[in-house]
Design a protein around this motif. Structure first.
Motif: not given
Length: 598
Positions: A7-19, A164-178
């Motif tokens: 579950i992720r409750i966002g500022t504008v949209t909320s999502v729930a996923t079943l695995d 593997g070994e490295g650097l990942t940049v997570i760019y989270d562009l949501g409804a009201t913020s980055l």
């Protein structure tokens, strides 16, 4: 069958996923997210009194009985108030929204599904604890909380395999913020730095730009006037902004779209193409790329260290975002068909893994790469026993520690001498003090006699055999159970550690022996005590201070020490500052005596 709900409750949209996969560790094909049952709702709770709480649908724009804005206020002591004056804590609304989403998937998940909630990385431990308590109140006590960045990385591992070994940049562009988070992958996986959270970028900003553009286009084609403060006009503008937002989303997978402008005195259809949208939002996206560079710079990294950029958040689905980040940073860009669902999908995978690996009573933590930062409700560990007191003495001392004691004694001597105190010190070896006598300015004398050591026995020729004799032919002392030496009958141990004849043995068998008495057989003797009379504190440039009288003593004097063990103290009777049998030749003579050098 293991089942996990993310579950992720966002500022504008909320999502729930079943695995509900049979093997949660198997690689996934995320070409389409519809492989997992998913529920998307507005983050707006409908709390009308005659029905159960519910979340509004994405297309539902009515505001009646809806409470919003709670996703970013968890832990805020100021409550939210609805239109009827009812007040609510933000964390209770968040927990209620979570319960609503879980209920919608419960028919497919079953009652034993594990629940994982992905929360913003900027949350503190206090915020997480407040939410956990609220989840407990709504009947979800075993919910696991993980940062959104870790859930996103689990999605990446599921779709692209182990990183593997490295650097990942997570760019989270949501409804009201980055949000920008730097994640190290490989053996040292984890977050680097504190990341960045900026409200200068987001989908709402794009919506405002598009709405302004549409109004400018309509007003240039025909003349009309309206009252911006009229309630009907305000409602029409709110509707127009929502339609512009939908048009923006459609242009993420279409090249053109049409939207209706319906304002008081004006109604028209306006066509909007992707190129126009991209021209409008290009500058803000480029500014956000510059923010990535600044984030790397503040952590001592460079763009060349980046392995890839992972796009999450609903507004990252705009094709121009991936295009500009890739061209400006020259690094691969990874995302899914629905970037806004990525944290919820990653949370569902983590939940399914926890459900599949449950043993005994305690479910295991998320995968190894997330162990350090994942937050789970768990009993506090039992307190460990208190450590041993720092004042407890060890069984023995190393030579290095003993040498440190000698150095500290020399330093203390310098300080005390400078303060007007006189000290006489005799060493029985190069690194072991045998006796230290100190006198304070009040005239109170303190004497420490640690007892004759093995080094003194070796230096004076004393042995452990009862038949052995010393260098002067007298019977050698014996060693008591506590390690101290017991002199033979008719002998005493002098202050310098040598064995001498007891001059008073014939008259008084229990006469004092080197400041003490001979203990009865079988009794461990106490350390000898040497009493030194008060002396006048030495002062600079005084050739010879007045010495006090001293009691009659028939045994060896401290003046003999200068010619005794190890040459530790030389000629105590010719200097300044001596206390018994003479004074040390100046402060330098005292220090020379301490170090064993004449």
């Amino acid at each position: 069958m293991s089942a996990g709900i993310g579950i992720r409750i966002g500022t504008v949209t909320s999502v729930a996923t079943l695995d509900a996969s049979h093997d949660p560790y198997a690689p996934r094909d995320f070409a389409t997210d519809e492989a997992m049952p998913t529920v998307e709702r507005r983050t707006a709770l409908d709390l009308r009194p005659d029905s159960s709480p519910d979340l509004a649908a994405l297309a539902d724009r009515q505001q009646r009985h809806l409470v919003t804005g709670f996703a970013d206020r968890v832990g805020d002591p100021v409550p939210l108030i609805d239109e009827e004056g009812n007040s609510y804590a933000a964390e209770d609304l968040f927990a209620t929204a979570t319960h609503v989403l879980v209920s919608e998937l419960s028919h497919a998940a079953g009652s034993d599904a594990t629940i994982v909630v992905a929360h913003p990385d900027r949350w503190t431990g206090y915020t997480s604890d407040v939410l956990r308590e609220a989840l407990d109140r709504v009947g979800l006590p075993d919910t696991t909380l993980v940062p959104e960045s870790f859930a996103a990385m689990r999605w990446l591992e599921g779709s692209r395999g182990q990183q593997g070994e490295g650097l990942t940049v997570i760019y989270d562009l949501g409804a009201t913020s980055l949000g920008i988070t730097l994640m190290r992958t490989g053996l040292d996986a984890g977050v680097i730095g504190t990341g960045v959270h900026s409200q200068d970028f987001g989908g709402s900003q794009f919506d405002h730009i598009v709405t302004q553009y549409v109004l400018d286009t309509v007003s240039s084609s025909r003349d009309f006037e309206f009252d911006a403060f009229d309630p009907d006009t305000v409602g029409a503008l709110v509707e127009l902004r929502a339609r512009c937002s939908e048009a923006k989303e459609r242009l993420s997978y279409e090249t053109a779209t049409t939207l209706t402008v319906d304002l008081p005195g004006l109604r028209s259809e306006t066509r909007l193409v992707r190129d126009e949208l991209e021209d409008l939002i290009r500058r803000p996206i480029l500014d956000s790329v510059e923010l990535i560079r600044e984030t790397l710079h503040t952590t001592g990294l460079d763009v060349g260290d980046v392995t890839q950029v992972l796009l999450t958040g609903g507004s990252s689905s705009i094709p121009l975002v991936a295009e500009l980040i890739s061209s400006e940073l020259r690094v691969p860009v990874v995302t899914g068909p629905h970037p806004g669902r990525i944290p919820a999908i990653g949370g569902a995978i983590i939940a399914a893994e926890i459900s599949a690996a449950v043993v005994a009573d305690a479910p295991p933590a998320p995968p190894a790469s997330m162990l350090a930062d994942a937050t789970r409700p768990a009993p506090r560990p039992a307190p460990t026993s208190a450590p041993a007191s720092a004042s407890a003495e060890p069984a023995g001392m190393s030579g290095r520690k003993k040498a440190g004691i000698v150095v500290a004694a020399v330093a203390a001597l310098v300080v005390i001498a400078g303060g007007g105190l006189s000290v006489g010190t005799a060493l029985t070896s190069d690194d072991k003090p045998a006796e230290t006598v100190s006198e304070n300015t009040a005239g109170t004398t303190s004497t420490t006699a640690p007892g004759t050591t093995a080094a003194v026995v070796a230096d004076t020729g004393q042995g452990m055999d009862s038949a052995a004799t010393t260098q002067n032919g007298l019977p050698a002392p014996t060693v008591a159970a506590d390690g101290t030496l017991v002199p033979a009958p008719g002998t005493i141990i002098a202050p310098d550690g040598t064995v001498v004849a007891d001059p008073n043995a014939a008259q008084n068998p229990a006469a004092p022996v080197a400041g003490g008495t001979v203990p009865p057989a079988g009794t461990a003797p106490t350390a000898p005590v040497v009493t030194v009379p008060d002396v006048t504190a030495p002062s600079v440039n005084v050739p010879s201070p007045q010495l006090p009288s001293r009691p009659t003593y028939n045994g060896p004097t401290l003046g003999d020490v200068g010619n005794g063990v190890g040459g530790a103290v030389s000629d105590l009777g010719n200097g300044v500052g001596g206390v018994v049998g003479g004074t040390v030749d100046g402060l330098g003579g005292v220090l020379g005596g301490l170090t064993g050098q004449n």
